[in-house]
Structure formats: C-alpha cells, structure tokens
Design a protein around this motif. Structure first.
Motif, PDB file in Angstrom:
ATOM      1  N   ARG A   6      39.846  43.267  50.450  1.00  0.00           N
ATOM      2  CA  ARG A   6      40.349  44.151  49.388  1.00  0.00           C
ATOM      3  C   ARG A   6      41.317  45.191  49.954  1.00  0.00           C
ATOM      4  NH1 ARG A   6      38.296  44.455  44.366  1.00  0.00           N
ATOM      5  NH2 ARG A   6      36.582  43.047  43.805  1.00  0.00           N
ATOM      6  N   ALA A   7      40.957  45.777  51.099  1.00  0.00           N
ATOM      7  CA  ALA A   7      41.821  46.784  51.713  1.00  0.00           C
ATOM      8  C   ALA A   7      43.152  46.178  52.145  1.00  0.00           C
ATOM      9  CB  ALA A   7      41.113  47.417  52.907  1.00  0.00           C
ATOM     10  N   ALA A   8      43.101  44.961  52.675  1.00  0.00           N
ATOM     11  CA  ALA A   8      44.331  44.289  53.109  1.00  0.00           C
ATOM     12  C   ALA A   8      45.234  43.992  51.910  1.00  0.00           C
ATOM     13  CB  ALA A   8      43.989  43.001  53.849  1.00  0.00           C
ATOM     14  N   LEU A   9      44.638  43.591  50.809  1.00  0.00           N
ATOM     15  CA  LEU A   9      45.416  43.318  49.596  1.00  0.00           C
ATOM     16  C   LEU A   9      46.075  44.588  49.070  1.00  0.00           C
ATOM     17  CD1 LEU A   9      42.949  40.883  47.788  1.00  0.00           C
ATOM     18  CD2 LEU A   9      45.202  40.290  48.700  1.00  0.00           C
ATOM     19  N   THR A  10      45.328  45.672  49.053  1.00  0.00           N
ATOM     20  CA  THR A  10      45.882  46.946  48.584  1.00  0.00           C
ATOM     21  C   THR A  10      47.022  47.401  49.484  1.00  0.00           C
ATOM     22  OG1 THR A  10      43.741  47.585  47.648  1.00  0.00           O
ATOM     23  CG2 THR A  10      45.330  49.342  48.059  1.00  0.00           C
ATOM     24  N   ALA A  11      46.827  47.286  50.796  1.00  0.00           N
ATOM     25  CA  ALA A  11      47.873  47.674  51.742  1.00  0.00           C
ATOM     26  C   ALA A  11      49.119  46.815  51.579  1.00  0.00           C
ATOM     27  CB  ALA A  11      47.347  47.580  53.171  1.00  0.00           C
ATOM     28  N   ALA A  12      48.938  45.582  51.107  1.00  0.00           N
ATOM     29  CA  ALA A  12      50.062  44.666  50.909  1.00  0.00           C
ATOM     30  C   ALA A  12      50.783  44.906  49.587  1.00  0.00           C
ATOM     31  CB  ALA A  12      49.579  43.219  50.981  1.00  0.00           C
ATOM     32  N   GLY A  13      50.307  45.859  48.806  1.00  0.00           N
ATOM     33  CA  GLY A  13      50.965  46.191  47.550  1.00  0.00           C
ATOM     34  C   GLY A  13      50.367  45.564  46.314  1.00  0.00           C
ATOM     35  N   VAL A  14      49.237  44.878  46.442  1.00  0.00           N
ATOM     36  CA  VAL A  14      48.562  44.303  45.271  1.00  0.00           C
ATOM     37  C   VAL A  14      47.920  45.434  44.481  1.00  0.00           C
ATOM     38  CG1 VAL A  14      46.736  42.751  44.489  1.00  0.00           C
ATOM     39  CG2 VAL A  14      48.149  42.118  46.462  1.00  0.00           C
ATOM     40  N   GLU A  15      48.249  45.522  43.224  1.00  0.00           N
ATOM     41  CA  GLU A  15      47.775  46.624  42.383  1.00  0.00           C
ATOM     42  C   GLU A  15      46.536  46.261  41.575  1.00  0.00           C
ATOM     43  OE1 GLU A  15      51.144  47.639  40.020  1.00  0.00           O
ATOM     44  OE2 GLU A  15      52.318  48.427  41.718  1.00  0.00           O
ATOM     45  N   THR A  16      46.425  44.998  41.206  1.00  0.00           N
ATOM     46  CA  THR A  16      45.296  44.565  40.377  1.00  0.00           C
ATOM     47  C   THR A  16      44.553  43.432  41.069  1.00  0.00           C
ATOM     48  OG1 THR A  16      46.526  45.123  38.368  1.00  0.00           O
ATOM     49  CG2 THR A  16      44.588  43.707  38.120  1.00  0.00           C
ATOM     50  N   ILE A  17      43.261  43.663  41.342  1.00  0.00           N
ATOM     51  CA  ILE A  17      42.412  42.634  41.936  1.00  0.00           C
ATOM     52  C   ILE A  17      41.338  42.292  40.920  1.00  0.00           C
ATOM     53  CG2 ILE A  17      40.929  42.004  43.876  1.00  0.00           C
ATOM     54  CD1 ILE A  17      42.313  44.189  45.510  1.00  0.00           C
ATOM     55  N   THR A  18      41.534  41.171  40.247  1.00  0.00           N
ATOM     56  CA  THR A  18      40.586  40.740  39.224  1.00  0.00           C
ATOM     57  C   THR A  18      39.476  39.938  39.888  1.00  0.00           C
ATOM     58  OG1 THR A  18      42.376  40.604  37.620  1.00  0.00           O
ATOM     59  CG2 THR A  18      40.318  39.470  37.066  1.00  0.00           C
ATOM     60  N   THR A  19      38.253  40.187  39.481  1.00  0.00           N
ATOM     61  CA  THR A  19      37.109  39.483  40.053  1.00  0.00           C
ATOM     62  C   THR A  19      36.807  38.223  39.245  1.00  0.00           C
ATOM     63  OG1 THR A  19      36.157  41.542  40.853  1.00  0.00           O
ATOM     64  CG2 THR A  19      34.690  39.649  40.718  1.00  0.00           C
ATOM     65  N   GLY A  20      36.765  37.087  39.912  1.00  0.00           N
ATOM     66  CA  GLY A  20      36.419  35.830  39.264  1.00  0.00           C
ATOM     67  C   GLY A  20      35.146  35.253  39.847  1.00  0.00           C
ATOM     68  N   LYS A  21      34.543  34.313  39.145  1.00  0.00           N
ATOM     69  CA  LYS A  21      33.309  33.689  39.619  1.00  0.00           C
ATOM     70  C   LYS A  21      33.497  32.236  40.016  1.00  0.00           C
ATOM     71  CE  LYS A  21      30.068  36.690  37.149  1.00  0.00           C
ATOM     72  NZ  LYS A  21      28.908  36.742  36.215  1.00  0.00           N
ATOM     73  N   GLN A  22      34.545  31.615  39.505  1.00  0.00           N
ATOM     74  CA  GLN A  22      34.777  30.220  39.838  1.00  0.00           C
ATOM     75  C   GLN A  22      36.262  29.912  39.759  1.00  0.00           C
ATOM     76  OE1 GLN A  22      32.442  28.146  36.943  1.00  0.00           O
ATOM     77  NE2 GLN A  22      33.858  28.536  35.258  1.00  0.00           N
ATOM     78  N   LEU A  23      36.629  28.751  40.281  1.00  0.00           N
ATOM     79  CA  LEU A  23      38.027  28.344  40.303  1.00  0.00           C
ATOM     80  C   LEU A  23      38.360  27.506  39.072  1.00  0.00           C
ATOM     81  CD1 LEU A  23      38.432  27.244  44.026  1.00  0.00           C
ATOM     82  CD2 LEU A  23      39.510  29.215  42.938  1.00  0.00           C
ATOM     83  N   PRO A  24      39.571  27.668  38.523  1.00  0.00           N
ATOM     84  CA  PRO A  24      40.005  26.760  37.458  1.00  0.00           C
ATOM     85  C   PRO A  24      40.391  25.416  38.073  1.00  0.00           C
ATOM     86  CG  PRO A  24      41.773  28.261  38.021  1.00  0.00           C
ATOM     87  CD  PRO A  24      40.582  28.700  38.821  1.00  0.00           C
ATOM     88  N   PRO A  25      40.508  24.374  37.266  1.00  0.00           N
ATOM     89  CA  PRO A  25      40.910  23.067  37.817  1.00  0.00           C
ATOM     90  C   PRO A  25      42.227  23.144  38.586  1.00  0.00           C
ATOM     91  CG  PRO A  25      40.097  22.825  35.579  1.00  0.00           C
ATOM     92  CD  PRO A  25      40.192  24.299  35.823  1.00  0.00           C
ATOM     93  N   VAL A  26      43.183  23.875  38.032  1.00  0.00           N
ATOM     94  CA  VAL A  26      44.469  24.087  38.702  1.00  0.00           C
ATOM     95  C   VAL A  26      44.813  25.571  38.583  1.00  0.00           C
ATOM     96  CG1 VAL A  26      46.919  23.510  38.804  1.00  0.00           C
ATOM     97  CG2 VAL A  26      45.255  21.763  38.130  1.00  0.00           C
ATOM     98  N   PRO A  27      44.885  26.304  39.681  1.00  0.00           N
ATOM     99  CA  PRO A  27      45.185  27.744  39.614  1.00  0.00           C
ATOM    100  C   PRO A  27      46.562  28.001  39.004  1.00  0.00           C
ATOM    101  CG  PRO A  27      44.324  27.155  41.774  1.00  0.00           C
ATOM    102  CD  PRO A  27      44.619  25.873  41.060  1.00  0.00           C
ATOM    103  N   ASP A  28      46.624  28.991  38.112  1.00  0.00           N
ATOM    104  CA  ASP A  28      47.900  29.370  37.521  1.00  0.00           C
ATOM    105  C   ASP A  28      48.404  30.694  38.091  1.00  0.00           C
ATOM    106  OD1 ASP A  28      45.935  30.935  36.471  1.00  0.00           O
ATOM    107  OD2 ASP A  28      46.616  30.795  34.386  1.00  0.00           O
TER     108      ASP A  28
END
Length: 654
Positions: free
Chosen positions: A80-102
């Motif tokens: 999470r810290a690495a993502l924030t430092a990289a400029g990611v503003e929104t980190i949504t929490t998911g529980k599983q993967l979709p068949p094909v990530p969008d």
C-alpha cells in the motif's frame, strides 16, 4: 567528478531502473501501457530468476488490491505504501479476480491461498517453493493488468513486497516473472564491535534498512553494553528493557529475527549451577519482551585459565581441550533450557574462543565431539579480518567444527588500530560464489557509524541472498543510489566519496582492498600525460584535472544536501570536511600544474597554498568517543596526498 565515473555509470545504467520511456512504440489501452521497449529492471538483491514478458503496466491513479486471507499485514502495508508513493490515489479492496481484468489488479498472499493460485495460473506462473521464497508475476490482459505477489511463507511474501517497492519506483512496471529465494538462511548484521555502541535511534534505522535489502537477522551484542558482558549476571534496568522491547517490536514488523547475545566468558564459572541459572534468568527476562533467539559469545576471552576453582575440580587442569568441554557442557544446558521453554525457538548460536581459521586443535575437537549438533557455531573465516574466503576454506571449517558454520564477517567493522581514521566503504568482494553450499549464512560486523555501514552491508546481504548471481559493482552502485534517494547527482558524488574510503585493512600490513582505485587511475593518467605526452596531450590532461578537481571539491556539499538520511552526513562529518579541504588542495594543485605548464610564476604560489590546505586536511580528527581508535581522518591516503606533494616536481619552473 562526473566524468570520473563516466564509464562506471555507463555500465550501471544498462541494468538500473529507467524512470522515463519514450512514447515511440507505445500504445495505451485502459491504464495498461503496451511497449516494445520494456527493459529488465534492476532488483537488489539480485533475484534467482527474472524474465521479461511483453509490454508494461502504468499503475495510474487507481488499482484494485486483493489481499488473500492470512496474508502478512506488514507485507500488505508495504505494498500500500509503495502504491501511494507511486502516485496511486485510490486503492480499492477486492476479494476475488474477475475472469478478465478491466483494470490493474494486484493480488497478494501466500501461494496456498485460492485467489493467489488463481492469479498465478492466469499469469502462467508456478510458485517458488523454497523457504522464504516468493513469486512476482506481472502481465497485461486485455484492457487490464494483473500483478501477483505470492509468498511461500510470511517472510517470502514480505520479500515479494520489498521487490514490488523497487518496481513501483519506476514510471511503469514491465511484464515479467520473478521467482526468487535466498541462498543462505541467515542474512544480516551483528552489532559486535568495540567502542561506542549505536544509539537506539541508530538501531531502529538499521532495522528498517535491513528490511529493504531482504535481511532477516540482527544480533544485539555491543561489547560496551555492561549488562551483556561485564555485569551480565545483573538484570537490565527497566528503562533499558523497555528500549530493547521497542527494538524487538520494530524487528518483528520488518521480518527481522532479533537475536540477543550475551558474553559471560570473562567471569563465567562453567560448572557453577548459579551461573547457569543467572544466564537462563537473563534470557527468561528478555523472552518476556518478545526475544525468541539467543546467543552465547565466548570470543576474546582467556580460555586457558579457569575463572573459578570449581571448574578445575570438575574439568581438571585448564587448557584448550578442557575449555572446549566446559563450554560445550554449558551451551548444551542452555540449549536444553531454550527448547523446553519454547520448542519452536531457533537454535542457540555461539561464537567459540577459537573463532578464526579452520586449523585442527584440541579445542575445536572438543566442541565437535561434545557440543549439541543443534547449536549454531559462528566463524570469522581464515583470519579475524580475512582478505578472502573460498569454498574450500568454508569446507575446512565445516570439518573442524562438525557442522556448517555461520560466517561472522568482520567487514566493514572499524574498531581495530589499522582502521583508525577510516570509513570502510569498498564493495563486498573476495568471497567466493558457491559459499552458500557450506555456510548457513553471513552476518556482517558493521562500523561504529551506522549509516555509512549500510554501503558494505548491502553487499554482504546481497551476496548471502544470491551468492552465485551477486555483482559487487552493481550492488555498490545500488547502495549509493538508495542513500541518494534515486538522485543521480548525489549518487555520483557518493561513489566518488566511497572511492576515497576504499581501502580495507587486515590485521597485517597488506590491505585486502586497495585505496581509491578510480582516483588513482585518474591521477596516474595525468602523471603519464605530463611525462610522456606531447604539448597538446599534456594540456588536455591538465585541463581535465582542473575540471575533475572542481567536481571533487564539490562532492561534500552535494552529499550533505542530497542524502536521504541526514545521519549519513552527520556520522561522516569529519571525512566530508577533510575531503572538502583536500578538494581545494587538488584544485590549487591543478591550477599550479596549469600555471607551470604555461611558464607562469603563479605556479609556486598555487603549490604552496595547496600544501597548506593539505596539511590542514590531514590534521582533521575523528569525532571524539565515536570510535575505539581515534585519530587523523584518512582521505584517499597514499594516492591524493602523494599526488599533491609530488605535483610541484612534475613540471620544472623557469
């Protein structure tokens, strides 16, 4: 001295992280960058296996983070810290993967979790199954991307997060597959030097640093802690125990095994039940603050003379063999007590009185015969400060002690006379690839100066992680870059400074690493041009020296303002002060050579002023009470001082 390191930088940048990619050959699909020019990133320590795929991934402003059940919280926080430092503003929490990530999905967890197995399968990746191993896979998929961090265990997952932290510092993450694990099970430092111990703040910073290089061990055994040596029978004051408790907690957060070492040898009565009880009581008190690993140090003691009459009665006349038997008896009892208190605790570690060389002796034979096989034995190599260690050397130690040893490498420690006035900052070299087959690990004994120690320690840990894939020069560069926070100007300045502290002495007269090899090459080139070159060559060489001297003199100010952790500049202060004066002396020396070459009478004045500055630089002293041996600061000694002194004789004045 930017040109001073031109060739080095040119080589290094081929494998260093790239922070900008050209738009040519690039297509954006969603937040995925598909590029034909993705490059292999530099990761330190070097992974066992790293393979590029096609395209690269822009993290963008938002990602979905899927955390598998039971995933290590410290690893998750690091991602999470690495993502924030990289400029990611929104980190949504998911529980599983979709068949094909969008969009970009990041999956983190142990490789036995269903969602992690699914992510690895989608990435055509197989999990690394070694202890402390991890797999990191990044792939582009349609309009999205998938990055998987799979740890074989909690440590492995944390190391995957550390690798991701390095990748996230780039402008884009290339599609790749990393399968990685350490070659040696123990990697880190042993604070075992004489002189001023580190402060608690130093230790906290060091633990955080160790985590970034994938170390897993820190041994607390400062020689000047009275409660660990001279007054070892006495309990720690409550305030000190509280400070140690904080360190233990920080170590745990960083996946570092905090090992407490005690040195009872100077006064120990090996056959006295009261002394054994006192030792166990000390360990029991430390166990209450979370310490799980323990160590008994029996180095630097008189082992051919008993400390009590009872030992003479129990073991007979004093001597090397009797000492080995007595020590084994004590250590076996301590190991039994530790196992009884905590069956899952790591084995006891000890350093023997004969801790260097692998020559057969009555003492080593006694340890080999009587010491519990579970007890780990430390060994410093072929000497106290060995100039080199080969695989045959380590095999000889295995035979001598009856088990694979844990290397106590006395580098970059600077607590002995030959290191007076020095920081030891050369790359970690002359340890043979393949040592992982005969060592359980390596612990570096660092300097009294914690922050400058990180340069060498980075190399030690990188070698222990992957001895067969270790590149000393590239790792040295990476250590400088980390201190510089990625700034190339500061990195170059640090490498120039490191070169002035390149000499690594031994207990003998011959150092195992030479002093200032890159500066020496430059100055030798100037001498050669003056001695053998024509007028044009001579003047070009002198003009180049003028430029290099200006850059050399500016290095200390660049470091003071550019290093990320100000403690580096603080602890290296007298060396930076001396380098600045030496830099001015070199500037005046270059001006003197230029004037002499042109027949100007100003040459004598320049040389005289350079001599005065050189004397002032040579008179600067180390920080009082900071090291065991205090004295004049050394800056590229035997190279820079000799050139400044000899320069007036190189061109005759009319």
């Amino acid at each position: 001295m930017r040109m001073f390191f031109t060739s080095l930088i040119a080589v290094m940048l081929g494998g260093m992280p790239v922070f900008a990619q050209t738009a040519a050959g690039t297509q954006l699909t969603g937040n995925v960058q598909v590029s034909r020019s993705a490059v292999l990133p530099a990761i330190f320590p070097a992974p066992v296996s790293m393979t590029l795929g096609k395209g690269s991934i822009l993290l963008g402003k938002s990602v979905v983070l899927v955390v598998a059940p039971g995933a290590d919280t410290a690893a998750t926080a690091l991602v999470r810290a690495a993502l924030t430092a990289a400029g990611v503003e929104t980190i949504t929490t998911g529980k599983q993967l979709p068949p094909v990530p969008d969009k970009t999905y990041i999956v983190i967890g142990n490789d036995d979790a269903a969602v992690v197995r699914s992510a690895l399968s989608k990435s055509d990746a197989v999990a690394d199954s070694h202890a402390e191993g991890y797999t990191l896979a990044s792939v582009t998929m349609g309009n999205g991307a998938l990055i998987t961090l799979a740890g074989h265990d909690a440590n492995g997952l944390y190391y995957a997060a550390q690798t991701f932290r390095q990748l996230a510092q780039r402008s884009s993450i290339p599609a790749l597959l990393i399968q990685d694990h350490p070659a040696m099970s123990v990697r880190g430092t042993i604070e075992g030097f004489y002189g001023a111990p580190w402060s608690m703040t130093d230790r906290e910073k060091h633990l955080h640093f160790l985590a970034t290089v994938k170390a897993n061990t820190y041994v607390y055994t400062p020689k000047d802690d009275p409660y660990a040596r001279d007054r070892w029978r006495e309990p720690y004051p409550a305030a000190t125990l509280k400070e140690l408790s904080t360190l233990v907690a920080i170590a745990r957060q960083n996946h570092i095994n905090f090992v407490y070492a005690i040195s009872p040898g100077p006064t120990m009565c090996f056959s006295d039940p009261a002394d054994l009880k006192a030792l166990e009581a000390k360990f029991s008190a430390l166990r209450t603050i979370g310490v799980q690993s323990f160590y008994v140090a029996l180095d630097d003691i008189e082992y051919k003379k008993w400390n009590c009459a009872l030992d003479s009665t129990t073991f007979g006349p004093s001597g090397a063999e009797a000492a080995g038997i007595a020590q084994a008896k004590l250590l076996n009892a301590v190991q039994a007590n530790l196992s009884a208190a905590d069956p899952t605790a790591p084995p006891l570690i000890m350093v023997p009185t004969e801790y260097y060389d692998a020559k057969e002796s009555p003492y080593k034979a006694a340890l080999r015969k009587y010491l519990d096989p579970k007890v780990v034995v430390q060994w410093t190599g072929t000497d106290v400060v060995p100039p080199a260690i080969s695989v045959p050397d380590a095999k000889a130690a295995t035979k001598a002690f009856g088990r694979k040893t844990l290397l106590w490498d006395n580098y970059p420690v600077n607590d002995y006379g030959q290191t007076t006035g020095r920081l030891l900052m050369a790359p970690y070299v002359k340890r043979e690839a393949g040592l992982s087959s005969e060592l359980t690990g390596i612990l570096s004994n660092p300097m009294n100066q914690e922050a400058p120690s990180r340069v060498a320690v980075t190399g030690v840990v990188a070698f222990a992680w992957n001895d067969k894939g270790y590149d000393a020069e590239r790792t040295w560069y990476a250590a400088a870059r980390e201190l510089a926070g990625g700034d190339e100007r500061t990195t170059t300045a640090l490498l120039t400074f490191f070169d002035t502290q390149h000499m690594a002495p031994t207990f003998g007269s011959q150092p195992w690493q030479e002093q200032a090899p890159k500066l020496k090459a430059l100055l030798d080139g100037v001498r050669a041009a003056i001695a053998y070159g024509d007028e044009v060559t001579r003047r070009q060489a002198i003009a180049h020296l003028v430029q290099q001297a200006d850059q050399f003199a500016g290095v200390p100010d660049i470091i003071r303002s550019g290093v990320v952790d100000t403690s580096f500049a603080q602890q290296a202060r007298p060396w930076l002060d001396a380098m600045q004066l030496w830099g001015r002396a070199l500037q005046l020396t270059a001006a003197g050579l230029d004037a002499a070459d042109k027949g100007s009478p100003a040459a004598a004045r320049h040389f005289a002023h350079a001599k005065q500055l050189a004397a002032a630089a040579a008179a600067i002293q180390s920080i009082k009470d900071a090291t065991r041996f205090e004295g004049a600061i050394k800056i590229a000694d035997g190279v820079l001082d000799e050139f400044v002194a000899a320069a007036p004789t190189l061109i005759a004045l009319e």
